[in-house]
Design an enzyme around this catalytic site. Structure first.
Site, mmCIF file in Angstrom:
data_model
loop_
_atom_site.group_PDB
_atom_site.id
_atom_site.type_symbol
_atom_site.label_atom_id
_atom_site.label_comp_id
_atom_site.label_asym_id
_atom_site.label_seq_id
_atom_site.Cartn_x
_atom_site.Cartn_y
_atom_site.Cartn_z
ATOM 1 N N SER A 35 1.009 -1.330 -0.200
ATOM 2 C CA SER A 35 0.005 0.069 -0.080
ATOM 3 C C SER A 35 0.841 1.205 0.113
ATOM 4 O O SER A 35 1.842 1.066 0.612
ATOM 5 C CB SER A 35 -0.834 -0.062 1.217
ATOM 6 O OG SER A 35 -1.411 1.199 1.452
ATOM 7 N N TYR A 88 -2.303 5.541 -4.041
ATOM 8 C CA TYR A 88 -3.206 6.700 -3.894
ATOM 9 C C TYR A 88 -2.834 8.112 -4.671
ATOM 10 O O TYR A 88 -1.427 8.147 -4.573
ATOM 11 C CB TYR A 88 -3.502 7.073 -2.504
ATOM 12 C CG TYR A 88 -4.147 5.963 -1.565
ATOM 13 C CD1 TYR A 88 -5.442 5.697 -2.072
ATOM 14 C CD2 TYR A 88 -3.603 5.484 -0.395
ATOM 15 C CE1 TYR A 88 -6.203 4.530 -0.975
ATOM 16 C CE2 TYR A 88 -4.250 4.518 0.208
ATOM 17 C CZ TYR A 88 -5.769 4.214 -0.077
ATOM 18 O OH TYR A 88 -6.501 3.362 0.679
ATOM 19 N N THR A 144 -6.021 3.368 -7.139
ATOM 20 C CA THR A 144 -7.058 3.247 -6.545
ATOM 21 C C THR A 144 -7.852 4.515 -6.702
ATOM 22 O O THR A 144 -7.474 5.545 -6.499
ATOM 23 C CB THR A 144 -6.770 3.286 -5.052
ATOM 24 O OG1 THR A 144 -5.763 1.800 -4.945
ATOM 25 C CG2 THR A 144 -7.858 3.106 -3.802
ATOM 26 N N LYS A 192 -8.258 0.094 -8.982
ATOM 27 C CA LYS A 192 -8.962 -0.539 -7.989
ATOM 28 C C LYS A 192 -9.964 0.346 -7.212
ATOM 29 O O LYS A 192 -9.850 1.344 -7.127
ATOM 30 C CB LYS A 192 -7.962 -0.976 -6.852
ATOM 31 C CG LYS A 192 -8.400 -1.522 -5.633
ATOM 32 C CD LYS A 192 -7.423 -1.879 -4.789
ATOM 33 C CE LYS A 192 -7.850 -2.741 -3.600
ATOM 34 N NZ LYS A 192 -8.758 -1.713 -2.763
ATOM 35 N N SER A 207 -14.501 -3.493 -5.777
ATOM 36 C CA SER A 207 -14.053 -3.245 -4.420
ATOM 37 C C SER A 207 -14.883 -2.122 -3.962
ATOM 38 O O SER A 207 -14.977 -1.057 -4.541
ATOM 39 C CB SER A 207 -12.420 -2.991 -4.450
ATOM 40 O OG SER A 207 -12.221 -2.778 -2.973
ATOM 41 N N HIS A 238 -13.722 -1.346 -1.054
ATOM 42 C CA HIS A 238 -12.488 -0.801 -0.023
ATOM 43 C C HIS A 238 -12.842 -1.437 1.346
ATOM 44 O O HIS A 238 -12.643 -1.001 2.358
ATOM 45 C CB HIS A 238 -12.343 0.539 0.315
ATOM 46 C CG HIS A 238 -11.015 1.227 0.520
ATOM 47 N ND1 HIS A 238 -10.274 1.830 -0.365
ATOM 48 C CD2 HIS A 238 -10.184 1.003 1.523
ATOM 49 C CE1 HIS A 238 -8.936 2.274 -0.030
ATOM 50 N NE2 HIS A 238 -9.102 1.904 1.313
ATOM 51 N N GLY A 244 -7.425 -9.249 2.350
ATOM 52 C CA GLY A 244 -6.983 -8.093 3.102
ATOM 53 C C GLY A 244 -6.969 -8.624 4.572
ATOM 54 O O GLY A 244 -6.118 -8.986 5.396
#
Length: 412
Positions: free
Chosen positions: A136, A160, A186, A276, A298, A300, A354
């Site tokens: 990440s 991000y 993302t 994503k 997703s 999240h 996750g």
């Protein structure tokens, strides 16, 4: 009448065998875990409440996560019969490369706060299992150290887009230089979701001590020992910390993110580009038309918009519309290998875990992550054999019915 006799000691011992005691406490507790839910229970006992709740919780009323898990539980399988499944092939190709199993490790932020081995444990376990590992932007291990922990396997980077674009661009360049093969752009985090457990716990970076956190820590001295005697937490994308996770995200993320940013990143990135956080069919079609290499359905993990669409319910329609053009992956709510098999049957090329991985991490560090992967792998193989398919390619929508509790009302 049953004839009875006095039991003979020699015969008794033939019927009984005593298990050799295992003096390794970590190995004992991990071997006792037969499901991901078992690992979660161990993790909850061993981890301070604030860190556990950060992992376990989601946004607001936590409806999105509950619905996603319920959707997987509301699956009816339709097995075939009389087919040779003495061996099954769980390998697949996704985003241009191989994976030994139809799942990989999802990107998770602040991972070393959950257990000090953090991303290194995840990357090492992924390497051993032959599956991809995703780092990440908000990871607590550097891009370069993850590559060192998984030098020959597949490493992916989740990006991000930050308010300070140069931070994001620098991370893209470092991931490319380190040989990461896939970038996850993302798109579901223009601002942070309202993670109420964190606010109620006063969960912050760095951890803030209060009477409550101290009281909660007393029965868990091993966590604090690990935290205080290992290297300081560092975040590749945050130059300063102090505040709740939501406050940190809001300070870093940019709500003005747009398709232009996707174009910029695409021009910088030499590998596979995956988007994503897709949550509707129209966006999936637009992205496929733009030529991205993959789409990850997703919400999240339920941590952003509560009451968001259920990715597993969205999957069949997205696959029908764009599945022949791009690889479709899915996450959110996966707690069993059967969830993974059902997703593949409905057209997903891949799935991401996750929380399931983090429960293992909190339960036992690297060995706990290995155990989580082993549990899911065993469940995948067993489900495939009971469905009587010998490869992932043999799974079809005909193997699965999605039983729905939530049915939209007719619009007038």
């Amino acid at each position: 009448m049953v004839t009875r006799q006095f039991p003979r000691p020699a015969e008794i011992f033939e019927l009984m065998s005593f298990k050799k005691p295992d003096l390794n406490a970590r190995r004992r507790r991990l071997e006792s875990a037969l499901t991901i839910h078992d690992l979660r229970a161990i993790a909850k006992r061993r981890t301070p409440k604030a860190a556990f709740d950060y992992t376990d919780g989601s946004a607001e009323g936590e409806l999105s996560l509950a619905r996603a898990r319920q959707a997987f539980e509301d699956v009816e399988f339709h097995p075939s019969i009389l087919r040779d499944v003495s061996t099954v092939d769980t390998s697949t190709t996704v985003f241009g490369g191989p994976s030994a199993l139809p799942f990989g490790i999802a990107p998770t932020g602040f991972t070393r706060l959950m257990q000090t081995e953090g991303e290194i444990a995840g990357a090492g376990a992924a390497a051993a299992a032959g599956i991809p590992f995703t780092l990440s932007t908000l990871g607590t291990t550097s891009i370069e150290d993850v590559r060192a922990a998984n030098p020959d396997g597949r490493n992916w980077f989740q990006l991000y887009v930050m308010r300070r674009r140069e931070i994001s661009y620098g991370l893209v360049e470092r991931a490319a230089a380190a040989g990461f093969d896939t970038l996850m752009f993302t798109v579901d985090t223009p601002v942070a979701g309202a993670r109420l457990r964190d606010k109620r716990n006063g969960f912050s970076i760095p951890p803030q001590l209060s009477l409550g956190t101290i009281a909660n820590a007393i029965p868990r001295p091993w966590w604090w020992w690990d935290f205080l005697t290992t290297p300081k937490l560092e975040f590749a994308s945050l130059s300063s910390t102090g505040g709740t996770v939501g406050e940190l995200l809001d300070a870093a993320m940019d709500p003005s993110i747009s398709f232009e940013d996707l174009d910029v990143i695409r021009g910088m990135w030499p590998g596979r580009l995956v988007v994503k956080g897709v949550q509707n069919v129209e966006d999936a079609k637009r992205l496929a038309g733009l030529g991205v290499d993959g789409i990850i359905l997703s919400n999240h993990g339920g941590r952003q918009l509560d009451r968001a669409p259920i990715p597993f319910h969205l999957l069949p329609e997205v696959v029908r519309e764009v599945g022949s053009d791009v690889d479709i992956a899915i996450d959110t709510g996966i707690m069993n290998g059967a969830d993974i098999v059902a997703s593949v049957a409905l057209g997903a090329k891949f799935t991401l875990i996750g929380r399931a991985y983090l429960y293992g991490l909190m339960a036992g560090g690297r060995a706990g992550v290995d155990r989580a992967i082993a549990i899911l792998s065993e469940q995948v193989v067993r489900t495939m054999k009971l469905l009587e398919v010998s490869s992932l390619a043999e799974l079809t929508p005909g193997h699965v019915t999605q039983l729905q509790r939530l049915v939209p009302r007719q619009r007038r």
